[in-house]
Design an enzyme around this catalytic site. Sequence first.
Site, PDB file in Angstrom:
ATOM      1  N   HIS A  39       8.466 -41.731  39.212  1.00 21.67           N
ATOM      2  CA  HIS A  39       8.514 -41.346  40.641  1.00 21.67           C
ATOM      3  C   HIS A  39       8.529 -42.534  41.600  1.00 21.67           C
ATOM      4  O   HIS A  39       8.914 -42.378  42.753  1.00 21.67           O
ATOM      5  CB  HIS A  39       7.319 -40.458  41.006  1.00 21.67           C
ATOM      6  CG  HIS A  39       7.326 -39.121  40.347  1.00 21.67           C
ATOM      7  ND1 HIS A  39       8.396 -38.266  40.424  1.00 21.67           N
ATOM      8  CD2 HIS A  39       6.392 -38.490  39.587  1.00 21.67           C
ATOM      9  CE1 HIS A  39       8.122 -37.150  39.751  1.00 21.67           C
ATOM     10  NE2 HIS A  39       6.916 -37.272  39.228  1.00 21.67           N
ATOM     11  N   GLY A  91       3.486 -39.929  43.309  1.00 19.22           N
ATOM     12  CA  GLY A  91       3.229 -39.086  42.133  1.00 19.22           C
ATOM     13  C   GLY A  91       2.609 -39.802  40.950  1.00 19.22           C
ATOM     14  O   GLY A  91       3.130 -39.716  39.836  1.00 19.22           O
ATOM     15  N   ASP A 102      10.453 -34.816  31.506  1.00 17.24           N
ATOM     16  CA  ASP A 102       9.200 -34.544  32.217  1.00 17.24           C
ATOM     17  C   ASP A 102       9.411 -33.306  33.094  1.00 17.24           C
ATOM     18  O   ASP A 102      10.523 -33.068  33.573  1.00 17.24           O
ATOM     19  CB  ASP A 102       8.851 -35.754  33.095  1.00 17.24           C
ATOM     20  CG  ASP A 102       7.454 -35.693  33.685  1.00 17.24           C
ATOM     21  OD1 ASP A 102       6.584 -36.427  33.205  1.00 17.24           O
ATOM     22  OD2 ASP A 102       7.246 -34.915  34.645  1.00 17.24           O
ATOM     23  N   HIS A 140       8.546 -32.782  35.983  1.00 22.52           N
ATOM     24  CA  HIS A 140       8.867 -33.154  37.367  1.00 22.52           C
ATOM     25  C   HIS A 140      10.175 -33.952  37.396  1.00 22.52           C
ATOM     26  O   HIS A 140      10.454 -34.728  36.475  1.00 22.52           O
ATOM     27  CB  HIS A 140       7.747 -34.011  37.963  1.00 22.52           C
ATOM     28  CG  HIS A 140       6.402 -33.342  37.939  1.00 22.52           C
ATOM     29  ND1 HIS A 140       5.504 -33.514  36.911  1.00 22.52           N
ATOM     30  CD2 HIS A 140       5.830 -32.489  38.822  1.00 22.52           C
ATOM     31  CE1 HIS A 140       4.405 -32.787  37.167  1.00 22.52           C
ATOM     32  NE2 HIS A 140       4.582 -32.157  38.311  1.00 22.52           N
ATOM     33  N   ASP A 150       4.494 -32.608  30.209  1.00 23.89           N
ATOM     34  CA  ASP A 150       3.907 -31.605  31.105  1.00 23.89           C
ATOM     35  C   ASP A 150       4.752 -30.340  31.219  1.00 23.89           C
ATOM     36  O   ASP A 150       4.395 -29.420  31.955  1.00 23.89           O
ATOM     37  CB  ASP A 150       3.596 -32.200  32.499  1.00 23.89           C
ATOM     38  CG  ASP A 150       4.664 -33.150  33.000  1.00 23.89           C
ATOM     39  OD1 ASP A 150       5.748 -33.210  32.389  1.00 23.89           O
ATOM     40  OD2 ASP A 150       4.416 -33.826  34.015  1.00 23.89           O
ATOM     41  N   TYR A 162      -0.749 -33.131  31.146  1.00 21.03           N
ATOM     42  CA  TYR A 162      -2.106 -33.012  31.700  1.00 21.03           C
ATOM     43  C   TYR A 162      -2.991 -32.092  30.883  1.00 21.03           C
ATOM     44  O   TYR A 162      -4.168 -31.933  31.188  1.00 21.03           O
ATOM     45  CB  TYR A 162      -2.021 -32.620  33.184  1.00 21.03           C
ATOM     46  CG  TYR A 162      -1.134 -33.619  33.885  1.00 21.03           C
ATOM     47  CD1 TYR A 162      -1.621 -34.886  34.217  1.00 21.03           C
ATOM     48  CD2 TYR A 162       0.225 -33.371  34.090  1.00 21.03           C
ATOM     49  CE1 TYR A 162      -0.796 -35.845  34.765  1.00 21.03           C
ATOM     50  CE2 TYR A 162       1.057 -34.329  34.646  1.00 21.03           C
ATOM     51  CZ  TYR A 162       0.545 -35.564  34.986  1.00 21.03           C
ATOM     52  OH  TYR A 162       1.368 -36.522  35.511  1.00 21.03           O
TER      53      TYR A 162
HETATM   54 ZN   LIG Z   1       5.447 -34.930  35.353  1.00 24.21          ZN
END
Ligand SMILES: [Zn+2]
Length: 308
Positions: free
Chosen positions: A66, A74, A101, A103, A190, A229
């Site tokens: 990020h 992030g 990922d 994101h 994640d 996470y």
């Molecule tokens: Zn992520």
Amino acid sequence: MAAAEAAEGKFQAQALDMGIGTVDCPVFKDMYDYSALACGASLTGADMILSGSADAAFNPSGGLHHAGPERASGFCYLNDMALACLVLAEAGKRVLYLDVDVHYGDGVAYAFYDRSDVMTISFHQSPRTLFPGTGFEDEIGAGDGRGYCVNVPLPVGTYDQAYMKAFKVIAKPLIKAFEPDVIVFELGADGLAGDPLANLYLTNNTYAEIIKILLSYNRPILMTGGGGYNIENTVRAWALAWSVLVGAEGEHDSSYGLGGVMLESTEWQGGLRDRELVVSGQQRDAVLPALEATMESLKANVFPIHGL
Ligand SMILES: [Zn+2]
């Protein structure tokens, strides 16, 4: 000065101009050293690939996708992925950057948004429902880079089979057409079901399958970690990914049978692979139409640029 102070663990208001000192990117002592070491590990992997001393490298501390120029975001302060891709591209390599990922890999995509020597492909939960709010399928690059930024936003609840369908329909033909010399793979974990920050429904079998496809191109692979996470699931996913990447899956695996005993988890059957998850008809109905629409958009707008 604010950045130097921040590296000492001291916050100054000007640091906020660089995204430092926010909830996501707090100031902490040795913040700079930590980020620089993570970058150094990815760059070491890139160097080893360039020198021919390795054809697979894994930096679990990397994947800080990020961060932007002078901009933390992030949980990412310095973008090791953008730096590694840059080093490889400046050595004359055609670089495929693949990001799974959950994101959007925005910092890397934007670093190469107008370049055609680095193709970025990011699979991520739809920006409508998740940070960073960008990464729609119509963001496809600009100028020389038009068609070399590929975003596959995924509906909430996307499961293994749907994900792999999108990978095979979109990523595989584009990678084949691009003919990369080297692959940089951001494996944030994640997207796994049960991640507390996101809403996909994947098992680590999907990551293993993608790595097997990447290996079939017979190109060097620099793999990193990223988000993830649910710690137990993430550690197991990365251990599985590394074992598949180096062709050692199943060797010396002493974890079989330990699931319920060691971790009080009835979800884990032992070994590194996740159990397959049951997908309801309702979930399929919620995921597939949106995914089909995304794939059609990419086929219409990106594929022709690559002669597909
Ligand atoms: Zn992520």
